[in-house]
Design a protein around this motif. Sequence first.
Motif, short mmCIF file in Angstrom:
data_model
loop_
_atom_site.label_atom_id
_atom_site.label_comp_id
_atom_site.label_asym_id
_atom_site.label_seq_id
_atom_site.Cartn_x
_atom_site.Cartn_y
_atom_site.Cartn_z
N LYS A 116 -11.70 -9.68 56.88
CA LYS A 116 -10.67 -9.79 57.93
C LYS A 116 -10.66 -11.15 58.61
O LYS A 116 -10.56 -11.25 59.85
N PHE A 149 -10.11 -12.83 69.15
CA PHE A 149 -11.40 -12.18 69.46
C PHE A 149 -12.02 -11.75 68.13
O PHE A 149 -11.37 -11.07 67.34
N VAL A 152 -14.20 -9.32 66.32
CA VAL A 152 -14.84 -8.02 66.55
C VAL A 152 -15.50 -7.49 65.26
O VAL A 152 -15.89 -6.33 65.20
N LYS A 171 -7.31 -4.21 68.95
CA LYS A 171 -8.67 -4.23 68.42
C LYS A 171 -9.56 -3.20 69.12
O LYS A 171 -10.38 -2.53 68.49
N GLU A 174 -4.20 -3.61 56.24
CA GLU A 174 -2.87 -4.22 56.21
C GLU A 174 -2.86 -5.53 55.45
O GLU A 174 -1.82 -6.09 55.18
N PHE A 175 -4.04 -6.04 55.10
CA PHE A 175 -4.12 -7.33 54.43
C PHE A 175 -3.82 -7.17 52.94
O PHE A 175 -4.09 -6.13 52.35
N LYS A 229 -7.55 -12.23 60.86
CA LYS A 229 -7.33 -11.61 62.16
C LYS A 229 -8.43 -11.93 63.18
O LYS A 229 -8.32 -11.60 64.35
N TYR A 281 1.07 -6.82 67.61
CA TYR A 281 -0.20 -7.13 66.96
C TYR A 281 -0.76 -5.85 66.35
O TYR A 281 -0.77 -4.80 66.98
N SER A 282 -1.19 -5.97 65.10
CA SER A 282 -1.73 -4.79 64.39
C SER A 282 -3.16 -5.06 63.93
O SER A 282 -3.50 -6.20 63.57
N TYR A 283 -3.96 -3.99 63.92
CA TYR A 283 -5.33 -4.10 63.43
C TYR A 283 -5.70 -2.77 62.77
O TYR A 283 -5.31 -1.71 63.26
N GLU A 331 -3.47 -8.22 71.34
CA GLU A 331 -4.64 -8.37 70.44
C GLU A 331 -5.83 -7.59 71.00
O GLU A 331 -6.50 -6.84 70.27
N LYS A 332 -6.05 -7.73 72.30
CA LYS A 332 -7.20 -7.07 72.93
C LYS A 332 -7.13 -5.55 72.75
O LYS A 332 -8.09 -4.92 72.31
#
Lengths: 129, 176
Positions: free
Chosen positions: B170, B44, B46, A45, B91-92, B173, A98-100, A41-42
């Motif tokens: 978001k 987290f 962000v 992001k 992606e959502f 996430k 994990y994807s962002y 995750e870290k």
Amino acid sequence: MEKKGQILAENIIFIVLNLIFISMLMLFVFSKAGGEAVLEEKYSKQIALIVDSAKPGMQIFLDMEDAIKKAEGNGINGEIVFIEGNLVTVKLRDKGQYSYSFFNDVDATVYIDRENKKYVITINEKQNE
Amino acid sequence: MKNKMNKKNKIGADKIISVYWFVILFIVAGAIVYMVAVFYGNPFDVREFEAGIMINKVADCISENGKLKYELTEELKENFMDECKLNFETEFESAGEYYLEVGFYEFEIYPNNPLNFTIVEGNINLKNTYLDTRGETNSIAYSMKSFYVLQTEGENQNELVIEILSIVGKEGKNVK
């Protein structure tokens, strides 16, 4: 004399038990902080934010030594960061990733520099299809 | 006799203290485990950084050296995403996780808007949530900035204020 010896032994056992207790707690905290899921995750992001704020022509070096070691420990020796479209994916374990997403419409590519345990992110202008 | 009684009392008290000591140890351990689990169990967040980066990117896109780079036309509104290299697909599955509003105001009468020129992109529902809650909700994160620019039209120079509002959804996430 016997009594004094007994007191000393009791104190030593007490101190040893305390040390075991504290080290178990520390182990728990560090295992949680450096867990694969947290690192995935870290880094996903962090990379997404880096790409968002980057401009075409930039090359960014990201130190990911801890993540690379974790992945190698889990038997993943290939790439651990993938960018497809506007989605960053970090995968450090067999079951899970994990994807962002990022909003900067650029062509971002990544590759690993194994020697220096770094990931290199290259930002280019998107070519019109 | 008295000495023997004192000894027995001392041994009893020691036992009780050691039991309490272990109870305290377990309470401390439980509290630490709970706090660590709660801290690392939450994602987290962000989104505020994202909103800030988006504003900076838009500001860099539409102005240079304190001057407006584009003419305020309908064409700019239509091509704004391409001109500023923005892509709001995520992606959502929901309608969209970003909202961007760029308002242009005359410097002398800011915050009134006689220019009537506003660029709007993204999911309008996020703006509604922002207006309903005044940003006091976890479901969105927002950032707003305004800055001064000069608009050159031939030999004339107009003083403008550009106000940019950026909202990021978001929720899945970034919030548990």
